[in-house]
Design a protein around this motif. Sequence first.
Motif, PDB file in Angstrom:
ATOM      1  N   THR A 167     -20.278   4.220 -10.278  1.00 26.48           N
ATOM      2  CA  THR A 167     -19.128   3.475  -9.772  1.00 26.48           C
ATOM      3  C   THR A 167     -18.505   2.604 -10.866  1.00 26.48           C
ATOM      4  OG1 THR A 167     -20.580   1.723  -8.979  1.00 26.48           O
ATOM      5  CG2 THR A 167     -19.974   3.453  -7.401  1.00 26.48           C
ATOM      6  N   ILE A 168     -19.257   2.391 -11.938  1.00 27.65           N
ATOM      7  CA  ILE A 168     -18.793   1.633 -13.105  1.00 27.65           C
ATOM      8  C   ILE A 168     -18.887   2.561 -14.311  1.00 27.65           C
ATOM      9  CG2 ILE A 168     -19.225  -0.380 -14.588  1.00 27.65           C
ATOM     10  CD1 ILE A 168     -18.356  -1.166 -11.771  1.00 27.65           C
ATOM     11  N   CYS A 169     -17.895   2.498 -15.186  1.00 23.26           N
ATOM     12  CA  CYS A 169     -17.899   3.376 -16.365  1.00 23.26           C
ATOM     13  C   CYS A 169     -18.663   2.698 -17.504  1.00 23.26           C
ATOM     14  CB  CYS A 169     -16.471   3.726 -16.778  1.00 23.26           C
ATOM     15  SG  CYS A 169     -16.411   5.156 -17.862  1.00 23.26           S
ATOM     16  N   ASP A 170     -19.987   2.703 -17.399  1.00 25.82           N
ATOM     17  CA  ASP A 170     -20.837   2.084 -18.416  1.00 25.82           C
ATOM     18  C   ASP A 170     -20.860   2.863 -19.725  1.00 25.82           C
ATOM     19  OD1 ASP A 170     -21.636  -0.101 -16.848  1.00 25.82           O
ATOM     20  OD2 ASP A 170     -23.205   1.088 -15.888  1.00 25.82           O
ATOM     21  N   LYS A 171     -20.623   4.172 -19.673  1.00 25.45           N
ATOM     22  CA  LYS A 171     -20.680   4.997 -20.877  1.00 25.45           C
ATOM     23  C   LYS A 171     -19.332   5.118 -21.582  1.00 25.45           C
ATOM     24  CE  LYS A 171     -24.704   7.574 -19.377  1.00 25.45           C
ATOM     25  NZ  LYS A 171     -25.264   8.884 -19.084  1.00 25.45           N
ATOM     26  N   CYS A 172     -18.290   4.535 -21.008  1.00 26.34           N
ATOM     27  CA  CYS A 172     -16.981   4.562 -21.666  1.00 26.34           C
ATOM     28  C   CYS A 172     -17.061   3.788 -22.982  1.00 26.34           C
ATOM     29  CB  CYS A 172     -15.913   3.934 -20.773  1.00 26.34           C
ATOM     30  SG  CYS A 172     -15.477   4.939 -19.351  1.00 26.34           S
ATOM     31  N   THR A 173     -16.283   4.229 -23.945  1.00 28.59           N
ATOM     32  CA  THR A 173     -16.301   3.581 -25.256  1.00 28.59           C
ATOM     33  C   THR A 173     -14.988   2.870 -25.569  1.00 28.59           C
ATOM     34  OG1 THR A 173     -15.589   5.632 -26.315  1.00 28.59           O
ATOM     35  CG2 THR A 173     -17.975   5.213 -26.200  1.00 28.59           C
ATOM     36  N   ASP A 174     -14.017   2.934 -24.662  1.00 29.29           N
ATOM     37  CA  ASP A 174     -12.732   2.278 -24.885  1.00 29.29           C
ATOM     38  C   ASP A 174     -12.597   1.080 -23.934  1.00 29.29           C
ATOM     39  OD1 ASP A 174     -12.265   3.506 -22.450  1.00 29.29           O
ATOM     40  OD2 ASP A 174     -10.687   4.838 -23.175  1.00 29.29           O
ATOM     41  N   ALA A 175     -11.381   0.675 -23.657  1.00 30.15           N
ATOM     42  CA  ALA A 175     -11.128  -0.498 -22.809  1.00 30.15           C
ATOM     43  C   ALA A 175     -11.620  -0.323 -21.380  1.00 30.15           C
ATOM     44  CB  ALA A 175      -9.636  -0.816 -22.798  1.00 30.15           C
ATOM     45  N   ARG A 176     -11.970   0.894 -20.974  1.00 30.72           N
ATOM     46  CA  ARG A 176     -12.466   1.149 -19.619  1.00 30.72           C
ATOM     47  C   ARG A 176     -13.953   0.861 -19.459  1.00 30.72           C
ATOM     48  NH1 ARG A 176      -9.056   6.722 -19.460  1.00 30.72           N
ATOM     49  NH2 ARG A 176      -9.796   6.699 -21.593  1.00 30.72           N
TER      50      ARG A 176
END
Length: 148
Positions: A70-79
């Motif tokens: 439900t949370i984008c923990d693996k995103c590497t940008d502003a997300r």
Amino acid sequence: MKKQHLFTITAGMLCLCATQISAETLDSIAGSWKTFDDDTNQPAAIVQISEKNGVFSGLITKLLDPSAPTICDKCTDARKGKPVMGMEILSNLKKTGDSYSGGQILDPDDGEIYRAEMKLKDQGSKLDLRAYIGIPLLGRTQTWIREK
């Protein structure tokens, strides 16, 4: 008698307009699409694709997979660390001939951003998404189903 004739003409025009709007909708990737998990082939999310000035983008409007993050923990940008619901995962697609290309798609499961190409299939009821890094040959294709 004149009122009935006017009603018949008006009803006919409304049906014709509704048919035209429906046909135009199926000629575009704009709309709601059901996505599927690559591993399980189970419904994963609903993505709402919209168009502004000839550029298409897509937001996750509903998560269908209870095990999806439900949370984008693996995103590497502003997300990074942001909720997946309402997140823009598809951006900068432009229509080129009978396909859509030049855009990017984020996979919230692994945080990877891929190049994206899309093409409508089956009279606009299905959408083939090709996500890749580098060249399209080095990627994968998913089929999304238009939501009614």
